[in-house]
Scaffold this active site. Structure first.
Site, PDB file in Angstrom:
ATOM      1  CG  ASP A   1      -1.882   1.030   1.263  1.00  0.00           C
ATOM      2  OD1 ASP A   1      -2.702   1.091   0.550  1.00  0.00           O
ATOM      3  OD2 ASP A   1      -1.665   1.941   2.183  1.00  0.00           O
TER       4      ASP A   1
ATOM      5  CD  GLU B   1      -2.476   2.286  -3.104  1.00  0.00           C
ATOM      6  OE1 GLU B   1      -3.664   2.909  -3.554  1.00  0.00           O
ATOM      7  OE2 GLU B   1      -1.882   1.933  -2.203  1.00  0.00           O
TER       8      GLU B   1
END
Length: 999
Positions: free
Chosen positions: A668, A721
């Site tokens: 993330d 990401e």
């Protein structure tokens, strides 16, 4: 250990009423030392007439023993008094006894005076002396036998004579027993001395261990006498002494194992106080001691073995070793100590008496460290790839004892204690030790096992204290509770077939369609094990190859969806235990479904019980406040440049893959890690050493993490990401790009640009889409710059962004048709696919972690149920055809796998392209994003395909469409079109995507 002078309250309990002797002068110490050094000369002199022998014996006992006389008596006075009060009637007997004792002393290794002095000084030995000889049966009753002797000459004379012949206070000679059992009568005293002398001769050749047979040689007539004297002595003692007597009955013949309790040699005659000194006591009480094991536990010292225990709230502490029972002196404030005349530290346990209960346990401070030099070296280097096996709480067997090893990294702490349910959350008595310069604190606690709650009580550099959860806890309490839980895994996996198969092909060259799930809300209220009975079947039925779990690691605030992690090594306890989570992963694997997990190494929350300023100073976060504070989320960023912090994160990635068989990590917020100026204004950030904005520490960390995971766990994939155009996210770490950096080493990257552009295009009214046609085609400009995943994730269906179907313009029919056309285009586009839960059946509402997907939309009793079920059926068919068609996934990262047919038909809102497999077998994908049917729409095609068969049509009636389909094969015509030698004519359904493949 440097000998320490005795101080009040610093030794074991002595005889009731007995005073602690005053500190000897230098002259007295010197005199004692001289007498210690010449035992043979002393023995020779004792062969003289009885009175002279008595004087010297008394003088020796007064100087060396220190505990025979009362506090008011000096050495000289005691000697004279003894000589004057010596009974005349015993002179002849005394001479004979003295002569015999002299011979016995020489034959018994001349240990008498030395060991007697030691035993006398260490009355605490209360217990020691009680078990040292067969006759000295009650701890602490050796001293009471001598104390009356000072008052009663008739008793003292034989005692003095016994002193010259004793082989050792800790030896099992019946001689000493006779000395202590002397009766007040002169005749009895003489008889006792004679018996003692005779017994000493028998005993002298015997071994010096307490447990051996000399104790058994004591005559039957002496045992009752010993009991009687012991009882009489006990009456004179304080209640505490009576309690001790009850614990060690007078008639008992205590014994230690031969190998562990040996006689103290003469050279150790001058004993030291066993008590904890003032400085150590203060540091232990103040939780600032870095090495409690050097103070507490059992340690060889001059005079024997010093036992020290720190047991707050205990009424008494007794050392038990074999049949030895030695009650330690209560030094106050929870400290207990005693000095036993032993040569080596025995295997022992502690019996601790509290109000209302007695606990027998191992001494936590007798164990060697559970971590070795290699562990500490690797931690310091930041290279301990199995860090979770070294730090944290681990049930284990150490040196043959079961318990739990606690270890935590806190280099700035002045002291660390462990508190938990096992000590009623009072860590005072469980002080951890610092292992060198590693910053690691460690403690092995016997008899503490799984299920216990714990935290670390850390003393900060400023002296204040903080109670912290374990950063490497592998299990936690259910939030909002914050304690760590001791755990170990007993799970047996059944997914060997899956693990062997998953590494057959890299992810970017295999079918890869992902169903993103928030476990806590997918079916609210279900546990890991209950989910394992439903989720695998549902995902398999829809044809997805993988599930991606939003962060599973423990997080205090459910509203963060798991993206603000406090327990990086613990699956959230909201849904069950770590083994329950393993069960879920195992069931998914058995269903043929891979498991990806969102992983959050970019930042962590500021909770005061977690990682923030863990040991009182910035530790896991960067020391520069500008670098530490995350501007968007109010969290703290990790200090990626610190070895131990980088190690904490790299090992964490490996941990999830190895311990839980996770098949991939979706990392993330990578962009926030890569740029020093991420979400920061000028002046709020500091350039790197080259003057740039790149976070070089984060780059190195990501490269190391990826390289380590791929090396250790074959078949896994890491997914970034990353929302910027950083060069080389999915390039190998050793291949440098134009920017000069090696690749970050990820296997896949979310294509955030495609997601943003394509959703923007679909949100426009069809009449306006021709002006935004490039939003659907631009992705092919950079499609092969990285290995991409096309994500329709949770982020796109929350916070006012609306659900996927609600983003579409038009009425309900057009919205559903738009979603179906979009999904058909997405599955045909180069790249892997990801779809968030609820979007597979066109849920109209945004997702909420509080109630999850609107499953009621699929209830047959709901009127619009066919509309939602139709979209879900389409997703199933898309996945089925996709997985069976290599052209749609085999060359996702190779330009040879894609060819435009028409990409510039903006006025028609039409896109058409070919996907090819390595053998050149094509699939034709055509999308019509206009709400009108286009008849006889001509498209150029390869001339070597004799006919085309419709594989998927999102407008089919079973999906809820208008059913404009092509049931029959479509044959090409020799008319060139779109630069190709042949063409076909199709009827394009409104708002639909059609896939055709060679018939």
């Amino acid at each position: 250990m440097t000998p320490r002078p005795e101080s009040s309250g610093s030794r074991p309990k002595g005889t009731a009423g007995e005073k602690i002797p005053e500190q000897p002068t230098a002259a007295q110490q010197k005199s004692a030392a001289k007498k210690t050094a010449v035992p043979k000369q002393a023995a020779a002199k004792k062969a003289a007439p009885a009175k002279a022998t008595a004087k010297k014996a008394a003088a020796a006992k007064t100087t060396v023993g220190k505990t025979v006389a009362k506090k008011a008596a000096t050495k000289k006075a005691a000697a004279k008094k003894t000589a004057v009060e010596q009974p005349a009637a015993g002179t002849a007997t005394a001479k004979k006894a003295a002569a015999k004792k002299t011979a016995v002393k020489k034959s018994a290794a001349k240990k008498a005076t030395t060991v007697k002095a030691t035993a006398a000084k260490t009355t605490a030995v209360k217990a020691a002396a009680s078990t040292s000889t067969a006759a000295e049966t009650v701890a602490g009753k050796a001293a009471p036998a001598k104390s009356p002797a000072a008052k009663n000459p008739a008793k003292k004379a034989p005692a003095k004579k016994a002193g010259t012949a004793r082989s050792a206070a800790a030896t099992t000679t019946a001689a000493e027993a006779v000395a202590k059992k002397a009766t007040p009568a002169k005749a009895t005293a003489e008889k006792a001395a004679a018996k003692k002398t005779a017994t000493a001769k028998k005993t002298a050749p015997a071994t010096s261990t307490v447990a051996e047979s000399p104790a058994k040689k004591t005559t039957a007539g002496k045992a009752p006498a010993g009991k009687a004297v012991a009882k009489k002595g006990a009456v004179k003692q304080a209640p505490a002494r009576r309690a001790a007597a009850r614990k060690a009955p007078a008639g008992q013949a205590p014994a230690l194992e031969a190998a562990s309790a040996q006689v103290v040699p003469p050279e150790m005659e001058v004993a030291v106080s066993p008590a904890v000194d003032a400085a150590d006591r203060e540091r232990l009480l103040g939780a600032t001691h870095h090495d409690p094991h050097s103070v507490l536990g059992a340690h060889p010292v001059p005079g024997g073995i010093a036992f020290r225990a720190f047991r707050p709230y205990a009424l008494s502490v007794t050392v038990v070793a074999g049949e030895l029972r030695a009650e330690l002196h209560d030094d106050g404030e929870g400290f207990f100590s005693g000095l036993l005349p032993l040569r080596e530290v025995p295997a022992y346990r502690l019996v601790v008496e509290y109000e209302g209960t007695v606990l027998e346990t191992e001494d936590a401070y007798r164990f060697l460290p559970t971590l070795g030099d290699l562990d500490l070296h690797l931690i310091g280097e930041g290279r301990h790839e199995e860090l979770w096996t070294a730090l944290g709480a681990h049930p284990m067997t150490h040196e043959g004892v079961t318990g739990t090893r606690f270890a935590v990294w806190a280099p700035n702490a002045r002291g660390v204690r462990v508190a938990g349910t096992f000590n009623f959350w009072d860590g005072t008595g469980h002080v951890m030790r610092s292992l060198g310069s590693s910053g690691v604190w460690e403690l092995f606690l016997p008899d503490v096992g799984e299920g216990e709650l714990y935290k670390f009580e850390i003393t900060r550099p400023d002296g204040s204290r903080t109670l912290r959860a374990d950063p490497l806890a592998r299990r936690t309490e259910v939030p909002p509770a914050t304690s760590s839980v001791i755990t170990s895994s007993a799970y047996e996996w059944d997914d060997a077939e899956w693990l062997a198969r998953r590494s057959e092909a890299p992810a970017h060259e295999a079918p890869f369609s992902v169903y993103e799930v928030h476990l806590a809300s997918w079916r609210p209220g279900l546990t890991y094990r209950q989910l394992a009975e439903q989720l695998p079947g549902y995902v398999k039925n829809l044809g997805f190859t993988h599930v991606e779990l939003m962060p599973v690691a423990e997080h205090p605030f459910g509203g963060s969806w798991g993206y603000q992690v406090t327990g990086f090594y613990a699956p959230t306890a909201r849904l069950g235990t770590p083994d329950d989570f393993r069960y879920l992963v195992d069931k998914l694997h058995q269903a043929g479904i891979g498991v990806l997990m969102d992983w959050v190494p970019a930042h962590f929350p500021r909770d005061a019980w977690a990682l923030a300023e863990f040991d009182g100073r910035p530790l896991y976060e960067h020391e520069d406040p500008l670098r530490a504070a995350h501007p968007d989320w109010g969290t703290l960023e990790f200090d990626f440049g610190r070895n131990e912090v980088r190690n904490f994160l790299v090992a964490n990635a490996v941990y999830w893959c190895e311990e839980f068989h996770i098949d991939g990590l979706r990392v993330d917020a990578v962009a926030s890690m890569l740029y020093l100026d991420y979400s920061r204004e000028p002046g709020q950030w500091t350039p790197n050493e080259h003057g740039g904005r790149e976070n070089l520490d984060a780059v190195a960390f990501l490269q190391e993490m990826n390289a380590t995971v791929y090396r250790r766990v074959p078949g896994v994939v890491t997914i970034a990401e990353e929302s910027t155009a950083w060069d080389g996210v999915t390039r190998a770490t050793h291949h440098k790009g134009p920017s000069g950096f090696g690749g970050l080493g990820f296997g896949l990257k979310w294509n955030m640009g495609w997601m943003h552009d394509s959703l923007q295009y679909m949100s426009h009214e069809p009449v306006h889409r021709k002006y935004h046609h490039g939003e659907m085609t631009f992705s092919m400009v950079y499609a092969y710059s990285e290995n991409y995943v096309l994500p329709i994730s949770h982020d796109e269906v929350v916070h006012g962004k609306r659900s996927l179907v609600s983003k579409m313009p038009g009425d309900w029919w057009q919205q559903r048709a738009g979603v179906r056309a979009y999904l058909g285009f997405m599955w045909a586009h180069p790249g892997k696919q990801l779809l968030f839960m609820g979007q597979e059946f066109a849920q109209g509402a945004e997702w909420s972690e509080a109630h999850g997907p609107d499953w009621w939309l699929l209830d047959p009793g709901y009127g619009a149920e066919p509309d939602h079920r139709g979209v879900r059926d389409l997703v199933r068919d898309l996945n089925t055809v996709y997985r069976a068609t290599p052209a749609l996934w085999r060359l996702d990262t190779d330009p040879a796998g894609f060819e435009w047919i028409v990409g510039d038909a903006a006025d028609d809102n039409v896109l058409a392209f070919l996907r090819l497999d390595p053998e050149g077998v094509p699939v034709l994908a055509v999308s019509n994003f206009a709400p009108v049917t286009r008849q006889d729409y001509r498209l150029g095609v390869p001339e070597d395909v004799p006919a085309w068969h419709e594989a998927v049509n999102t407008d089919a009636a079973r999906y809820g469409g208008s059913d404009v389909t092509h049931p029959d094969p479509v044959k090409p015509e020799p008319q060139p079109w779109h630069g190709r030698p042949a063409s076909i004519r199709l009827t394009l359904p409104p708002l639909a995507t059609v896939w055709l493949r060679p018939a």
